[in-house]
Design a protein around this motif. Structure first.
Motif, PDB file in Angstrom:
ATOM      1  N   ARG A   5       0.779  -1.267  -0.045  1.00  0.00           N
ATOM      2  CA  ARG A   5       0.144   0.050  -0.064  1.00  0.00           C
ATOM      3  C   ARG A   5       0.939   1.356   0.052  1.00  0.00           C
ATOM      4  O   ARG A   5       0.547   2.395  -0.611  1.00  0.00           O
ATOM      5  CB  ARG A   5      -0.879   0.002   1.167  1.00  0.00           C
ATOM      6  N   LYS A   6       1.994   1.118   0.507  1.00  0.00           N
ATOM      7  CA  LYS A   6       2.910   2.495   0.442  1.00  0.00           C
ATOM      8  C   LYS A   6       3.610   2.789  -0.853  1.00  0.00           C
ATOM      9  O   LYS A   6       3.747   4.072  -1.154  1.00  0.00           O
ATOM     10  CB  LYS A   6       4.093   2.146   1.503  1.00  0.00           C
ATOM     11  N   GLN A   7       3.540   1.777  -1.648  1.00  0.00           N
ATOM     12  CA  GLN A   7       3.675   2.075  -3.037  1.00  0.00           C
ATOM     13  C   GLN A   7       2.759   2.316  -3.981  1.00  0.00           C
ATOM     14  O   GLN A   7       2.885   2.834  -5.322  1.00  0.00           O
ATOM     15  CB  GLN A   7       4.799   0.757  -3.658  1.00  0.00           C
ATOM     16  N   GLN A   8       1.428   2.347  -3.704  1.00  0.00           N
ATOM     17  CA  GLN A   8       0.590   2.514  -4.530  1.00  0.00           C
ATOM     18  C   GLN A   8      -0.049   4.021  -4.663  1.00  0.00           C
ATOM     19  O   GLN A   8       0.416   4.881  -3.721  1.00  0.00           O
ATOM     20  CB  GLN A   8      -0.947   1.756  -3.822  1.00  0.00           C
ATOM     21  N   ARG A   9      -0.234   4.235  -5.811  1.00  0.00           N
ATOM     22  CA  ARG A   9      -0.725   5.506  -6.233  1.00  0.00           C
ATOM     23  C   ARG A   9      -2.180   5.641  -6.974  1.00  0.00           C
ATOM     24  O   ARG A   9      -2.563   4.659  -7.418  1.00  0.00           O
ATOM     25  CB  ARG A   9       0.249   6.198  -7.302  1.00  0.00           C
ATOM     26  N   LEU A  10      -2.895   6.683  -6.655  1.00  0.00           N
ATOM     27  CA  LEU A  10      -4.148   6.860  -7.341  1.00  0.00           C
ATOM     28  C   LEU A  10      -3.874   7.595  -8.546  1.00  0.00           C
ATOM     29  O   LEU A  10      -3.268   8.646  -8.633  1.00  0.00           O
ATOM     30  CB  LEU A  10      -5.096   7.829  -6.397  1.00  0.00           C
ATOM     31  N   LEU A  11      -4.574   7.057  -9.744  1.00  0.00           N
ATOM     32  CA  LEU A  11      -4.529   7.551 -10.912  1.00  0.00           C
ATOM     33  C   LEU A  11      -5.662   8.015 -11.176  1.00  0.00           C
ATOM     34  O   LEU A  11      -6.542   7.362 -11.510  1.00  0.00           O
ATOM     35  CB  LEU A  11      -3.945   6.415 -12.075  1.00  0.00           C
ATOM     36  N   LEU A  12      -6.099   9.395 -11.345  1.00  0.00           N
ATOM     37  CA  LEU A  12      -7.214   9.733 -11.486  1.00  0.00           C
ATOM     38  C   LEU A  12      -7.526  10.962 -12.507  1.00  0.00           C
ATOM     39  O   LEU A  12      -6.882  11.865 -12.546  1.00  0.00           O
ATOM     40  CB  LEU A  12      -7.611  10.712 -10.231  1.00  0.00           C
ATOM     41  N   GLU A  13      -7.891  10.303 -13.443  1.00  0.00           N
ATOM     42  CA  GLU A  13      -8.177  11.210 -14.833  1.00  0.00           C
ATOM     43  C   GLU A  13      -6.993  11.662 -15.407  1.00  0.00           C
ATOM     44  O   GLU A  13      -6.755  12.804 -15.717  1.00  0.00           O
ATOM     45  CB  GLU A  13      -9.095  12.245 -14.584  1.00  0.00           C
ATOM     46  N   GLY A  14      -6.056  10.699 -15.188  1.00  0.00           N
ATOM     47  CA  GLY A  14      -4.555  10.904 -15.759  1.00  0.00           C
ATOM     48  C   GLY A  14      -3.566  11.489 -14.943  1.00  0.00           C
ATOM     49  O   GLY A  14      -2.481  11.525 -15.468  1.00  0.00           O
ATOM     50  N   LYS A  15      -3.900  11.918 -13.753  1.00  0.00           N
ATOM     51  CA  LYS A  15      -3.046  12.623 -12.658  1.00  0.00           C
ATOM     52  C   LYS A  15      -2.691  11.573 -11.931  1.00  0.00           C
ATOM     53  O   LYS A  15      -3.556  10.796 -10.917  1.00  0.00           O
ATOM     54  CB  LYS A  15      -3.508  13.744 -12.237  1.00  0.00           C
ATOM     55  N   GLU A  16      -1.513  11.655 -11.226  1.00  0.00           N
ATOM     56  CA  GLU A  16      -1.163  10.502 -10.225  1.00  0.00           C
ATOM     57  C   GLU A  16      -0.993  11.217  -8.827  1.00  0.00           C
ATOM     58  O   GLU A  16      -0.419  12.442  -8.733  1.00  0.00           O
ATOM     59  CB  GLU A  16       0.251   9.719 -10.705  1.00  0.00           C
TER      60      GLU A  16
END
Length: 361
Positions: A5-16
């Protein structure tokens, strides 16, 4: 796939965005964001905290809504099973359009974190594609959302640009399934519950591989109780063996069908009647929401009761019902109501329907 989970990123409408970004957004306050985005940030803030578990709410469609504690590592395993089955890849667009209070919506987000999907967010509504213009790889909806979409020409065209659609949170009736068969995309009905952290089986609704059977993920073992209710052993997503109230039939290839719920069996004069089976027969003839329920009866024990949302010609309806149903399945009572009680995520609330029927009678 990313399970740390520490390495996870939210990719939201093309932005991280990182977990630190999410914490900053939450600190800024709800007034700075649309409600659907704010709900997403609140969920992610809880997802990225130090706890290994998260609270999930059941829908309450067959009883009192409950809070359950779900393990985040098991939620990620559930996400992996779905992403592998559907071949979802990093960068694929995924639509979140359901209420994040429930596991179905939560798992859309977890799949995006684990597989690196590009999340597109819309408020939970009956028309989730109304302002979507880009093609989607993946979407998850409840049956009512799919029904509304198919009956709005612009939204139906947009749905045709979506490669994969899964439908959960309720049964897909025959009329809706018939409409789905003509779609040029892959559509699946899901089987699962909050306790299994979303679905443990899928049924293809259209195309060459369409089937009337659900097929479980390879790690899932199924069996039947003496009452023919489904027993689920799914060690990757659930520590306990689950005894469901779903009356099922299992086939030699390990696929299965659901006949109805044990809770919805009506014992009328010693004859056991499955409410869902009557609803299935009546559905082509009643063009509005309805439900089969029961009320206590001194002679029969339970009397089959039909509640209809709206108004129909009562005599014509009674004649049709008597024509298409065996005598013991025919509702003893038919009542028109202002609305059919539902839960927060659009399922019929069977408990409230029984209560309503008793009040009316």
């Amino acid at each position: 796939m990313i399970f740390d989970r520490k390495q996870q990123r939210l990719l939201l409408e093309g932005k991280e965005y990182t977990s630190d970004d999410i914490a900053r957004f939450v600190a800024e306050g709800a007034e700075n964001y649309p409600s659907a985005i704010w709900d997403l940030y609140l969920f992610l803030n809880e997802w990225f905290n130090d706890s290994s578990v998260i609270t999930v709410h059941t829908s309450g469609s067959t009883g009192t809504p409950k809070e359950l504690v779900a393990r985040k590592d098991q939620m990620m395993q559930s996400a992996r099973l779905t992403c592998e089955f559907l071949n979802l890849q990093a960068g694929d667009t995924a639509l979140l359009c359901m209420n994040l209070r429930y596991i179905g919506a939560m798992m859309v987000v977890v799949r995006s974190l684990v597989a690196g999907l590009n999340l597109i967010v819309r408020p939970a509504s009956g028309h989730p594609l109304s302002d979507i213009s880009e093609p989607l790889k993946f979407a998850a909806m409840v049956p009512l959302q799919v029904y509304n979409t198919l009956h709005t020409p612009e939204e139906k065209e947009q749905l045709k640009q979506t490669e994969i659609l899964i439908i959960g949170g309720g049964a897909v009736d025959e009329a809706l399934e018939a409409e789905i068969k003509s779609l040029p995309i892959a559509v699946y009905s899901t089987y699962g519950m909050t306790e299994t952290l979303s679905h443990i089986a899928l049924r293809r609704l259209n195309g060459n591989s369409a089937s009337g059977h659900y097929y479980p993920f390879p790690s899932v073992e199924l069996s039947l109780s003496p009452e023919n209710t489904l027993i689920i052993k799914a060690p990757l997503v659930c520590d306990d063996i689950l005894q469901t109230n779903d009356i099922a039939r299992i086939y030699p290839d390990d696929s299965f069908t659901i006949l109805g719920r044990k809770d919805n069996v009506i014992n009328s004069g010693g004859i056991k009647i499955q409410a869902e089976e009557i609803e299935k027969v009546l559905r082509p003839y009643i063009p509005m929401p309805f439900v089969i329920t029961s009320v206590p009866d001194p002679r029969l024990g339970q009397a089959v009761t039909l509640l209809i949302e709206g108004q129909l010609d009562m005599e014509e309806l009674k004649n049709k019902v008597q024509e298409i149903l065996p005598p013991y399945d025919c509702p003893k009572y038919i009542r028109m109501v202002d609305f059919i009680p539902q839960t927060g995520n659009g399922k019929i609330n069977r408990v409230e329907c029984r209560t309503l029927a008793e009040k009316l009678l």
